[in-house]
Design an enzyme around this catalytic site. Structure first.
Site, PDB file in Angstrom:
ATOM      1  N   ASN A   9       0.852  -1.185   0.000  1.00  0.00           N
ATOM      2  CA  ASN A   9       0.000   0.000   0.000  1.00  0.00           C
ATOM      3  C   ASN A   9       0.901   1.253   0.000  1.00  0.00           C
ATOM      4  O   ASN A   9       1.539   1.578   1.005  1.00  0.00           O
ATOM      5  CB  ASN A   9      -0.886  -0.068   1.255  1.00  0.00           C
ATOM      6  CG  ASN A   9      -1.837   1.101   1.354  1.00  0.00           C
ATOM      7  OD1 ASN A   9      -1.493   2.223   1.000  1.00  0.00           O
ATOM      8  ND2 ASN A   9      -3.023   0.816   1.848  1.00  0.00           N
ATOM      9  N   ASP A  68      -2.213  -4.670  11.313  1.00  0.00           N
ATOM     10  CA  ASP A  68      -3.539  -5.235  11.085  1.00  0.00           C
ATOM     11  C   ASP A  68      -4.525  -4.385  11.880  1.00  0.00           C
ATOM     12  O   ASP A  68      -4.254  -4.023  13.023  1.00  0.00           O
ATOM     13  CB  ASP A  68      -3.594  -6.703  11.529  1.00  0.00           C
ATOM     14  CG  ASP A  68      -4.665  -7.467  10.768  1.00  0.00           C
ATOM     15  OD1 ASP A  68      -4.801  -7.257   9.546  1.00  0.00           O
ATOM     16  OD2 ASP A  68      -5.391  -8.266  11.382  1.00  0.00           O
ATOM     17  N   TYR A 151     -14.721   1.936   6.822  1.00  0.00           N
ATOM     18  CA  TYR A 151     -15.865   2.292   7.666  1.00  0.00           C
ATOM     19  C   TYR A 151     -15.871   3.780   8.052  1.00  0.00           C
ATOM     20  O   TYR A 151     -16.658   4.177   8.914  1.00  0.00           O
ATOM     21  CB  TYR A 151     -15.848   1.445   8.939  1.00  0.00           C
ATOM     22  CG  TYR A 151     -15.991  -0.045   8.696  1.00  0.00           C
ATOM     23  CD1 TYR A 151     -17.245  -0.659   8.712  1.00  0.00           C
ATOM     24  CD2 TYR A 151     -14.880  -0.853   8.455  1.00  0.00           C
ATOM     25  CE1 TYR A 151     -17.381  -2.028   8.493  1.00  0.00           C
ATOM     26  CE2 TYR A 151     -15.000  -2.221   8.222  1.00  0.00           C
ATOM     27  CZ  TYR A 151     -16.251  -2.792   8.249  1.00  0.00           C
ATOM     28  OH  TYR A 151     -16.386  -4.148   8.024  1.00  0.00           O
TER      29      TYR A 151
HETATM   30  P1  IMP Z   1      -6.098  -3.366   7.209  1.00  0.00           P
HETATM   31  O1  IMP Z   1      -5.635  -4.307   8.278  1.00  0.00           O
HETATM   32  O2  IMP Z   1      -5.408  -2.025   7.262  1.00  0.00           O
HETATM   33  O3  IMP Z   1      -6.082  -3.987   5.837  1.00  0.00           O
HETATM   34  O4  IMP Z   1      -7.639  -3.049   7.520  1.00  0.00           O
HETATM   35  C1  IMP Z   1      -8.637  -4.057   7.495  1.00  0.00           C
HETATM   36  C2  IMP Z   1     -10.000  -3.429   7.235  1.00  0.00           C
HETATM   37  O5  IMP Z   1     -10.366  -2.577   8.317  1.00  0.00           O
HETATM   38  C3  IMP Z   1     -10.067  -2.546   5.988  1.00  0.00           C
HETATM   39  O6  IMP Z   1     -10.403  -3.288   4.846  1.00  0.00           O
HETATM   40  C4  IMP Z   1     -11.173  -1.571   6.346  1.00  0.00           C
HETATM   41  O7  IMP Z   1     -12.432  -2.134   6.075  1.00  0.00           O
HETATM   42  C5  IMP Z   1     -11.036  -1.422   7.840  1.00  0.00           C
HETATM   43  N1  IMP Z   1     -10.217  -0.250   8.172  1.00  0.00           N
HETATM   44  C6  IMP Z   1      -8.899  -0.238   8.499  1.00  0.00           C
HETATM   45  N2  IMP Z   1      -8.477   1.001   8.769  1.00  0.00           N
HETATM   46  C7  IMP Z   1      -9.554   1.805   8.592  1.00  0.00           C
HETATM   47  C8  IMP Z   1      -9.736   3.226   8.726  1.00  0.00           C
HETATM   48  O8  IMP Z   1      -8.827   3.995   9.041  1.00  0.00           O
HETATM   49  N3  IMP Z   1     -10.977   3.679   8.461  1.00  0.00           N
HETATM   50  C9  IMP Z   1     -12.006   2.876   8.107  1.00  0.00           C
HETATM   51  N4  IMP Z   1     -11.882   1.564   7.965  1.00  0.00           N
HETATM   52  C10 IMP Z   1     -10.664   1.026   8.209  1.00  0.00           C
END
Ligand code: IMP
Length: 192
Positions: A9, A68, A151
């Protein structure tokens, strides 16, 4: 100090490079030739973050960190939590479907308490360290605002009357779960 961030990312990479500044070279999975899907089958954010760093350190022999994140809603016993990205069945990172399911499950429940939690696992010289960032808030009754991702339109951080999607990136990055976890990681790395 060269460290792998177990992500591709570009936004997350730029953010951490910005915070750490000179003296650190943070590279992505692509940069080390890792193009595999790293398993994320843990039951908790902590396990998932560790799975990613253990995979990279074990196979590529680099210091590395991984994050995560999950949204934990009190009235739903911590759901969607570790399943945040794929909360709506049969979908993957479909924010609209995920928010729809969340709002449907909460219905008119007056307990809207929720929190975002980010866990970062760091493996440095073979030792694991974890850092947590969280932000408390409430789930709105409907989507508000259009900035951000995931979200953001339904999460209103405590102390504000706007959702993350209305507050905008700059304000969100000052108070967010991820910013807080990254700040702890940065403080630790700079002290080494
Ligand atoms: P990741 O671990 O950063 O990939 O986040 C997992 C999931 O959590 C993402 O696909 C989003 O749906 C949600 N998410 C993570 N960070 C955020 C944020 O800052 N705002 C809103 N949703 C989030």
């Amino acid at each position: 100090m060269k460290i792998v961030f177990a992500t591709n990312n570009a936004h997350k990479l730029a953010e951490i490079n910005d915070i750490l500044g000179d003296g650190f070279e943070i590279v992505s999975l692509n940069d080390i030739g890792c193009h595999e899907d790293i398993p994320e089958t843990g039951a908790t954010l902590e396990e998932n973050a560790r799975q990613k760093t253990a995979f990279v350190a074990g196979k590529y022999h680099h210091d590395c960190f991984a994050d995560d994140t999950g949204l934990e809603v009190e009235a739903l016993n911590g759901e969607p939590g570790v399943h945040s990205a794929r909360y709506a069945e049969g979908t993957d990172h479909d924010s609209e479907a995920n928010m729809e399911k969340l709002l449907r499950k909460l219905g008119n429940n007056n307990n809207r308490k929720a929190r975002f939690r980010t866990v970062i696992s760091l493996i440095l010289n073979g030792e694991e360290h974890q850092f947590e960032g969280r932000v408390d808030g409430t789930i709105a009754f409907e989507r508000q605002g259009s900035e951000g991702f995931g979200y953001d339109p339904v999460f209103v951080p405590d102390g504000y009357d706007k959702s993350f999607a209305e507050l905008g990136e700059e304000m969100k990055n000052r108070i967010s779960h991820r910013a807080r976890a990254v700040a702890k990681l940065a403080e630790f790395l700079k002290s080494r």
